[in-house]
Design a protein around this motif. Sequence first.
Motif, short mmCIF file in Angstrom:
data_model
loop_
_atom_site.label_atom_id
_atom_site.label_comp_id
_atom_site.label_asym_id
_atom_site.label_seq_id
_atom_site.Cartn_x
_atom_site.Cartn_y
_atom_site.Cartn_z
N GLU A 137 35.98 3.99 12.96
CA GLU A 137 37.23 4.31 13.67
C GLU A 137 36.97 5.28 14.81
O GLU A 137 37.57 5.16 15.88
CB GLU A 137 38.27 4.88 12.70
N ILE A 138 36.07 6.22 14.62
CA ILE A 138 35.70 7.12 15.71
C ILE A 138 35.09 6.33 16.86
O ILE A 138 35.46 6.51 18.02
CB ILE A 138 34.73 8.22 15.22
N ASP A 139 34.17 5.41 16.54
CA ASP A 139 33.53 4.60 17.60
C ASP A 139 34.56 3.76 18.35
O ASP A 139 34.53 3.67 19.58
CB ASP A 139 32.45 3.68 17.00
N LEU A 140 35.45 3.10 17.60
CA LEU A 140 36.47 2.25 18.23
C LEU A 140 37.43 3.07 19.10
O LEU A 140 37.83 2.63 20.19
CB LEU A 140 37.25 1.47 17.17
N THR A 141 37.80 4.23 18.65
CA THR A 141 38.71 5.08 19.42
C THR A 141 38.02 5.61 20.67
O THR A 141 38.63 5.64 21.75
CB THR A 141 39.26 6.22 18.55
N ILE A 142 36.76 6.01 20.54
CA ILE A 142 36.01 6.45 21.72
C ILE A 142 35.91 5.31 22.73
O ILE A 142 36.13 5.50 23.93
CB ILE A 142 34.60 6.96 21.33
N GLU A 143 35.63 4.12 22.25
CA GLU A 143 35.55 2.95 23.14
C GLU A 143 36.89 2.67 23.81
O GLU A 143 36.96 2.44 25.02
CB GLU A 143 35.10 1.72 22.33
N TYR A 144 37.97 2.72 23.04
CA TYR A 144 39.31 2.48 23.59
C TYR A 144 39.67 3.52 24.64
O TYR A 144 40.14 3.19 25.73
CB TYR A 144 40.34 2.50 22.45
N LEU A 145 39.44 4.79 24.33
CA LEU A 145 39.77 5.86 25.26
C LEU A 145 38.89 5.85 26.50
O LEU A 145 39.33 6.25 27.58
CB LEU A 145 39.70 7.22 24.57
#
Length: 149
Positions: A137-145
């Motif tokens: 979830e951290i990776d996906l959120t960093i990618e999204y942001l």
Amino acid sequence: MTVLLSQAIKTDPLDLRCSQLNSPREGLNMLEWFKKNESGLKALSIFIGVIVPLTTLSFSAVKYVETNNRLASQKTFENYHLIIGRIGGGEHADIFVAASNVYELRNYPEYREFSIRLLQDMKDNWASGKNDVFSREIDLTIEYLSFQK
């Protein structure tokens, strides 16, 4: 002196003079001037009667919108920091609650740069050993942001 005053009254550009002899031929008195310009005065009073309240209403509406925007911004700021506090529970935080709060950071694009740095630091320091759900979830959120502008 009376002659000069009489001449000054006769050259009054607004024709708002009173006659010294009370003769209509000497000039218009105030009542006659109002009667003569009645339609213009009505239009002026209607114009003022509409413009002044509309100006006041417009000013009030602008202030209302500014106040609401300021309050919404403050509420967003408080919610963002509440989420950061929930994530920062460290080892004692529930993994799924922390992961859902990481996901919620996507709703705060105005804090994008800080969120990316914070999440990257969290991942590097303590998320990698915690749980794959949280790390992912951290990776996906960093990618999204990172792709938000």
